[in-house]
Design an enzyme around this catalytic site. Structure first.
Site, mmCIF file in Angstrom:
data_model
loop_
_atom_site.group_PDB
_atom_site.id
_atom_site.type_symbol
_atom_site.label_atom_id
_atom_site.label_comp_id
_atom_site.label_asym_id
_atom_site.label_seq_id
_atom_site.Cartn_x
_atom_site.Cartn_y
_atom_site.Cartn_z
ATOM 1 N N ASP A 74 1.125 -1.204 -0.080
ATOM 2 C CA ASP A 74 -0.047 0.052 0.072
ATOM 3 C C ASP A 74 1.219 1.517 -0.115
ATOM 4 O O ASP A 74 1.418 1.733 0.926
ATOM 5 C CB ASP A 74 -0.927 -0.118 0.966
ATOM 6 C CG ASP A 74 -2.111 0.994 1.182
ATOM 7 O OD1 ASP A 74 -2.025 2.487 0.700
ATOM 8 O OD2 ASP A 74 -3.318 0.850 1.748
ATOM 9 N N ASN A 100 2.708 3.754 -11.479
ATOM 10 C CA ASN A 100 1.135 3.733 -12.586
ATOM 11 C C ASN A 100 0.221 3.487 -11.071
ATOM 12 O O ASN A 100 -1.404 4.202 -11.550
ATOM 13 C CB ASN A 100 0.981 2.072 -12.881
ATOM 14 C CG ASN A 100 -0.277 2.328 -13.732
ATOM 15 O OD1 ASN A 100 -0.806 3.131 -14.694
ATOM 16 N ND2 ASN A 100 -1.001 1.579 -13.991
ATOM 17 N N TYR A 164 -8.076 15.298 -8.067
ATOM 18 C CA TYR A 164 -7.405 14.424 -8.754
ATOM 19 C C TYR A 164 -6.193 15.166 -10.252
ATOM 20 O O TYR A 164 -5.156 14.987 -10.117
ATOM 21 C CB TYR A 164 -8.097 13.764 -9.899
ATOM 22 C CG TYR A 164 -7.565 12.717 -11.127
ATOM 23 C CD1 TYR A 164 -7.008 11.809 -9.941
ATOM 24 C CD2 TYR A 164 -7.651 12.803 -11.841
ATOM 25 C CE1 TYR A 164 -6.632 10.705 -11.119
ATOM 26 C CE2 TYR A 164 -7.011 12.337 -13.276
ATOM 27 C CZ TYR A 164 -6.878 10.786 -12.692
ATOM 28 O OH TYR A 164 -6.074 10.341 -13.584
ATOM 29 N N LYS A 168 -2.641 15.473 -9.884
ATOM 30 C CA LYS A 168 -1.348 15.199 -11.088
ATOM 31 C C LYS A 168 -0.792 15.735 -11.817
ATOM 32 O O LYS A 168 0.068 15.416 -12.516
ATOM 33 C CB LYS A 168 -2.444 14.165 -12.432
ATOM 34 C CG LYS A 168 -3.006 13.128 -12.021
ATOM 35 C CD LYS A 168 -2.195 12.166 -12.095
ATOM 36 C CE LYS A 168 -2.976 10.855 -11.978
ATOM 37 N NZ LYS A 168 -2.197 9.159 -11.832
HETATM 38 N N1 LIG Z 1 -7.827 4.825 -17.723
HETATM 39 C C1 LIG Z 1 -7.967 6.336 -17.747
HETATM 40 O O1 LIG Z 1 -8.906 6.803 -18.396
HETATM 41 C C2 LIG Z 1 -6.946 7.858 -16.992
HETATM 42 C C3 LIG Z 1 -6.588 8.401 -17.974
HETATM 43 C C4 LIG Z 1 -5.542 9.396 -17.393
HETATM 44 C C5 LIG Z 1 -4.739 8.691 -15.878
HETATM 45 N N2 LIG Z 1 -4.646 7.758 -16.138
HETATM 46 C C6 LIG Z 1 -3.570 6.996 -14.541
HETATM 47 O O2 LIG Z 1 -3.320 6.193 -15.295
HETATM 48 C C7 LIG Z 1 -3.051 5.022 -14.119
HETATM 49 C C8 LIG Z 1 -4.030 3.463 -14.148
HETATM 50 O O3 LIG Z 1 -5.132 3.878 -13.724
HETATM 51 P P1 LIG Z 1 -5.965 2.619 -14.408
HETATM 52 O O4 LIG Z 1 -6.806 3.729 -14.906
HETATM 53 O O5 LIG Z 1 -5.692 1.750 -15.007
HETATM 54 O O6 LIG Z 1 -6.558 2.514 -12.797
HETATM 55 P P2 LIG Z 1 -6.966 1.651 -11.698
HETATM 56 O O7 LIG Z 1 -7.477 1.708 -10.881
HETATM 57 O O8 LIG Z 1 -7.464 -0.005 -12.748
HETATM 58 O O9 LIG Z 1 -5.124 1.269 -11.412
HETATM 59 C C9 LIG Z 1 -4.789 2.328 -10.701
HETATM 60 C C10 LIG Z 1 -3.717 1.321 -10.090
HETATM 61 O O10 LIG Z 1 -3.105 2.004 -8.685
HETATM 62 C C11 LIG Z 1 -2.895 0.916 -7.499
HETATM 63 N N3 LIG Z 1 -3.672 1.364 -6.567
HETATM 64 C C12 LIG Z 1 -3.703 2.175 -5.845
HETATM 65 N N4 LIG Z 1 -4.668 2.105 -5.005
HETATM 66 C C13 LIG Z 1 -3.622 1.915 -4.411
HETATM 67 C C14 LIG Z 1 -2.346 2.130 -3.130
HETATM 68 N N5 LIG Z 1 -2.810 3.057 -1.638
HETATM 69 N N6 LIG Z 1 -1.636 1.597 -3.097
HETATM 70 C C15 LIG Z 1 -0.917 1.042 -3.955
HETATM 71 N N7 LIG Z 1 -1.661 0.637 -5.117
HETATM 72 C C16 LIG Z 1 -2.924 1.414 -4.820
HETATM 73 C C17 LIG Z 1 -4.315 -0.472 -8.128
HETATM 74 O O11 LIG Z 1 -3.779 -1.619 -7.907
HETATM 75 C C18 LIG Z 1 -3.672 -0.045 -9.460
HETATM 76 O O12 LIG Z 1 -2.486 -0.614 -9.799
HETATM 77 C C19 LIG Z 1 -3.827 5.668 -12.267
HETATM 78 O O13 LIG Z 1 -1.828 6.694 -11.969
HETATM 79 C C20 LIG Z 1 -4.239 6.681 -13.189
HETATM 80 O O14 LIG Z 1 -4.554 7.587 -12.704
HETATM 81 C C21 LIG Z 1 -5.972 6.827 -15.686
#
Ligand SMILES: NC(=O)c1ccc[n+]([C@@H]2O[C@H](COP(=O)([O-])OP(=O)(O)OC[C@H]3O[C@@H](n4cnc5c(N)ncnc54)[C@H](O)[C@@H]3O)[C@@H](O)[C@H]2O)c1
Length: 259
Positions: A74, A100, A164, A168
């Site tokens: 975490d 990520n 957010y 970011k």
């Molecule tokens: N999906 C989109 O449209 C999008 C757009 C822009 C940026 N992002 C960024 O891409 C990244 C991945 O996002 P996603 O959409 O796949 O979301 P997701 O929620 O599927 O992935 C988030 C990841 O962070 C991990 N995580 C969350 N809280 C945690 C904690 N306390 N400790 C350890 N791990 C933790 C989760 O296990 C997962 O692996 C993120 O940083 C998100 O902000 C996503």
């Protein structure tokens, strides 16, 4: 890791010690797959240990010689992050790190956002990333490379997404500052800024709503997790050896089009 012109292009990270924080979710899964395919000895980390085990099994399938280590963490636990980075490092330290991890929230004007929600988002998406980055920078081998997954919300306004957006923008600032601080020893720090991607909370929208989101992107669709992962692993690899402090938008032209 230094530039090596004899490294086969198909396995640009052969033998590298790589850490991926936030390996669960579709973007994380795709980055993990490409790191392993690039030949990196990869430590995959996230909160859900069962999902990490399933991912490891999938990554090892049909890839003889692949090395994947699972480490549940975490990112709000500073000591656990320090252990993770130690565990993922090789004798010379870490060669590649990808942050990520991220947590979003429902859209609402700032004055209507719950303070507890704001704290959660900042604790994971900003402080969590900062603590990971701090530990990784301390463990980075000379010539190593770090990629942070920011967002188009790290470069411009995103209506209703104040916490957010703050997190970011913070990740983008940290990326640029770390890049300058560590360039002298050849450590590169970059970020990708995805637009709407088929992964994470966006997948909870209905098909029609997702289609609507896609239609507001100049390329007229959402991006895939694989399209983000390709950019991440390219930035991490020696192919990007003269690139540091950059934020690469992977957003179908959203930023260019001012959408
Ligand atoms: N999906 C989109 O449209 C999008 C757009 C822009 C940026 N992002 C960024 O891409 C990244 C991945 O996002 P996603 O959409 O796949 O979301 P997701 O929620 O599927 O992935 C988030 C990841 O962070 C991990 N995580 C969350 N809280 C945690 C904690 N306390 N400790 C350890 N791990 C933790 C989760 O296990 C997962 O692996 C993120 O940083 C998100 O902000 C996503």
């Amino acid at each position: 890791m230094t530039t090596n012109e004899s490294t086969p292009a198909a396995r640009p990270l052969a033998g590298a010690h790589a850490l991926l924080v936030g390996a669960n979710g579709l973007i994380g899964n795709a980055v993990a797959r490409l790191l392993v395919e690039a030949g990196a000895r990869t430590t995959i980390a996230a909160r859900d240990a069962d999902a990490l085990d399933a991912l490891r099994t999938a990554l090892l399938g049909g890839r003889p010689g692949a090395e994947v280590t699972v480490h549940a963490v975490d990112v709000r636990d500073d000591a656990a992050v320090a252990d993770l980075v130690l565990d993922a490092s090789g004798p010379d330290g870490l060669d590649v790190a990808v942050n990520n991890v991220g947590l979003s929230h429902r859209p609402a004007p700032l004055e209507q956002l719950d303070l507890a929600v704001i704290d959660d988002v900042l604790a994971v998406s900003l402080r969590g990333v900062l603590v990971c980055l701090r530990a990784e920078l301390g463990a980075m081998a000379d010539g190593g490379s770090i990629v942070n997954v920011a967002s188009s919300a790290g470069l411009a306004a995103a209506p209703g997404m104040s916490a957010y957006v703050a997190a970011k923008h913070g990740v983008v600032g940290l990326t640029r500052t770390s890049a300058v601080d560590h360039a002298a020893r050849g450590v590169r720090v970059n970020a990708v800024a995805p637009g709407p991607i088929e992964s994470g909370p966006i997948m909870r929208l209905g098909a029609e709503e997702r289609d609507h989101v896609g239609q507001h992107v100049p390329l007229r669709r959402m991006g895939s997790a694989n399209e983000v992962a390709q950019a991440v692993v390219w930035l991490a690899s020696p192919a990007a050896s003269y690139i540091t402090g950059t934020v690469l938008a992977v957003d179908g032209g959203k930023r260019a089009g001012g959408a």
